[in-house]
Write an enzyme that holds these catalytic residues in place. Structure first.
Site, PDB file in Angstrom:
ATOM      1  N   GLU A  24       0.819  -1.147   0.059  1.00  0.00           N
ATOM      2  CA  GLU A  24      -0.068   0.007  -0.070  1.00  0.00           C
ATOM      3  C   GLU A  24       0.814   1.290  -0.215  1.00  0.00           C
ATOM      4  O   GLU A  24       1.860   1.323   0.528  1.00  0.00           O
ATOM      5  CB  GLU A  24      -0.950  -0.171   1.190  1.00  0.00           C
ATOM      6  CG  GLU A  24      -1.821  -1.067   1.064  1.00  0.00           C
ATOM      7  CD  GLU A  24      -2.806  -1.318   2.417  1.00  0.00           C
ATOM      8  OE1 GLU A  24      -2.720  -0.722   3.366  1.00  0.00           O
ATOM      9  OE2 GLU A  24      -3.885  -1.814   2.320  1.00  0.00           O
ATOM     10  N   CYS A  62      -1.738   5.944  10.195  1.00  0.00           N
ATOM     11  CA  CYS A  62      -0.516   5.322  10.577  1.00  0.00           C
ATOM     12  C   CYS A  62      -0.497   3.996  11.310  1.00  0.00           C
ATOM     13  O   CYS A  62      -1.452   3.937  12.136  1.00  0.00           O
ATOM     14  CB  CYS A  62       0.615   6.188  11.388  1.00  0.00           C
ATOM     15  SG  CYS A  62       2.132   5.656  11.669  1.00  0.00           S
TER      16      CYS A  62
END
Length: 370
Positions: free
Chosen positions: A93, A343
């Site tokens: 990703e 994150c």
């Protein structure tokens, strides 16, 4: 027997010049092709109009420019983009985070991760392999092309790179450094060393190598102020402890593009977010004389994790305590959490991107067949 064609996408300028010399061509043609690929986004040799026909034919015989397939590109309501990119049966990703006056691309370096930090969802996938330099730089190539189409202008852009996606970049040093060379080349993306940041969990010997061979900005995933706690949540600390890590950081700050190191600190409720932890963090950085900025990252929960995100009050209290003691401290905004791009969430829609379970079952089947 026909030789495999070389993928020019992942070659930095020196390597592509060496390739052109190896096929009997001049260096300046290498620079032309390099610019076509990265500056103009052209990957068809026949579309490179300033190359002669004979050279184009020779390139088609000996080389190729292969871009990995994009499985999907999701856009968050806050403008964040996330790409799922197929890298030979596995997936990685890449995330783009737009902010006023800048656009930051978070780039992956491995399929999965070897380090298994206890709070990171990516680490729960296990590790498959390192990305090639072509697969690393392809993430920027894809983002630059996609974003230019979305905004109607080629130059909208990625102004900053953070090597903070899936994987530990210093465990893939040989492929990450050439990819960062391309990012910083004026014939390609033209980013300065200050605009390219590599984040490491603490592969200490490679920090010294990075300073010598690249010198990009450095961020360190610290997450704990003591060896005892860091051993639990960042297992590589058992190999390279905090003292060794901060010694390398101090030298990097002296010689690198910034005169400080950014320390990332994921806040987890009642694990490392007490004021006593903040006091220990201050004492640690002061005693080692490491010029530091601190980036606090509120934990992003994912299914099955035992950790919790602290309350806003606890986050604010921790930040204020550090600031009152003279440390420049920021709290990372949670961006793209509606598309699992925040994150620590880069395990995303397809949890087993590394095919860990599939490989295990195949191995088991092979054993049973013996």
């Amino acid at each position: 027997m026909q030789q495999d064609k070389i993928n020019l996408l992942g070659l930095n300028q020196k390597a592509i010049e060496d390739f052109f010399i190896s096929i009997g061509e001049k260096k300046f043609h290498a620079r032309q092709v390099f610019k076509w690929i990265h500056k103009k986004g052209v990957i068809d040799f026949d579309s490179m109009t300033d190359l002669g026909k004979n050279l184009r034919n020779k390139l088609k015989e000996n080389a190729e420019i292969v871009i990995p397939k994009v499985v999907f590109n999701k856009a968050s309501k806050d403008g964040t983009h996330k790409w799922l990119i197929d890298v030979g049966g596995s997936a990685v990703e890449t995330v783009f985070i737009p902010e006023e006056g800048r656009g930051t691309l978070c780039v992956s370096s491995q399929v999965g991760c070897t380090l298994n930090c206890s709070f990171c969802s990516t680490g729960k996938q296990g590790f498959n392999r390192n990305l090639s330099s072509a697969e690393v730089i392809s993430q920027l190539w894809i983002a630059a092309r996609t974003l230019s189409k979305n905004n109607g202008e080629h130059d909208f852009s990625v102004t900053n790179i953070v090597m903070m996606g899936m994987g530990e970049p210093l465990m893939n040093f040989e492929n990450v450094v050439p990819a960062m060379d391309i990012m910083m080349d004026d014939l390609a993306y033209g980013l300065s060393r200050r605009k390219v940041t590599l984040s490491t969990s603490g592969v200490v010997p490679r920090i010294y190598d990075l300073l010598e061979q690249s010198g990009v900005s450095l961020a360190v995933s610290l997450h704990a102020p003591t060896d005892s706690l860091r051993n639990e949540i960042v297992p590589i600390n058992k190999k390279y402890n905090i003292d060794e890590l901060l010694e390398a950081c101090k030298l990097y700050a002296e010689k690198g593009p910034h005169k400080h190191i950014t320390f990332e600190y994921t806040l987890m409720e009642e694990v490392n977010d007490n004021l006593s932890d903040a006091e220990q963090l201050i004492e640690l950085l002061r005693s080692r004389e490491v010029p530091a900025k601190i980036n606090l990252i509120p934990f992003n929960p994912y299914p099955g994790t035992p950790y919790r995100k602290p309350s806003n009050n606890r986050i604010h209290r921790f930040k204020e305590f550090l600031q009152h003691n003279g440390f420049v401290t920021t709290v990372r905004k949670t961006r793209g959490d509606d598309i699992d791009a925040a994150c620590g969430q880069l395990a995303g829609d397809v949890m087993d991107k590394t095919k860990r379970k599939e490989r295990y079952l195949k191995k088991l089947g092979d054993k049973n067949a013996i």
